[in-house]
Design a protein around this motif. Structure first.
Motif: not given
Lengths: 142, 58
Positions: A66-76, A107-114
């Motif tokens: 989850f951390s890996f995906i969240q970090n990459h999701a938020l990086s864009v 944070v979760m909203a942006l992660t999911v949207q990304s």
């Protein structure tokens, strides 16, 4: 051509989402498909169904993945300030927007949207058929 | 095809360099686009081969 960016609105604030690297997107896609475990349709899927499936997928992840995906999701993801994109996280993964540190919903909203923006085209175009050997595509589909 | 093959398909097809999977040259949308292109290219090649077989050119 597949669109490169998307602007989303979260509680009145606009954010721009870009595409992930191919290797990261492919890695996340593999995990989503494994989590669907045969429940995915090989034909085009509705965007709402894709969003729900990805939400379920994220809830079932172990902490490291989850951390890996969240970090990459938020990086864009970039916050649009006067239409100028400002990254929400630094290259080292620190929140640039300090409000985000205590705003789990944002944070979760942006992660999911990304994640949804990056993977939705695969499912909405019936992309699963391209990795199933029994399927074929018509030349006119391009 | 495995999903690792999904990432590496454009490299195997000779269209992308290996490093371009990781160096920022392409993004995930490009990967989806190149898959669409390769699907059409493969389908056309298959049809062409089928026509050659039927026409006795194989």
């Amino acid at each position: 051509m597949t669109p490169k960016t998307k602007v989303v609105d979260v509680r009145g604030q606009k954010y721009q989402i870009r595409r992930m690297r191919p290797d990261v997107g492919s890695f996340i896609l593999a995990r989503v498909l494994a989590a669907m475990s045969g429940g995915a349709s090989s034909g085009p899927m509705d965007t709402a169904v894709i969003g729900q499936s990805i939400g379920v997928f994220l809830r079932g992840l172990d902490f490291a993945t989850f951390s890996f995906i969240q970090n990459h999701a938020l990086s864009v993801v970039a916050k649009l300030e006067d239409d100028a994109p400002v990254p929400v996280v630094s290259d080292s993964g620190i929140y640039v927007d300090t409000d985000m540190e205590s705003d789990l919903v944002l944070v979760m909203a942006l992660t999911v949207q990304s994640v949804v923006f990056n993977l939705a085209d695969f499912f909405s175009d019936g992309g699963l058929s391209t990795i199933l050997p029994a399927q074929s595509l018509k030349p006119s589909s391009m | 095809m495995t999903l690792d093959g999904f990432l590496w398909r454009p490299v195997a097809a000779g269209m992308w360099a290996q490093r371009e999977l990781f160096d920022g040259t392409y993004d995930f949308a490009d990967l989806l686009d190149i898959h669409e292109y390769l699907d059409v290219k493969d389908a056309n090649a298959e049809r062409s081969a089928e026509w050659r077989r039927k026409a006795g050119h194989a």
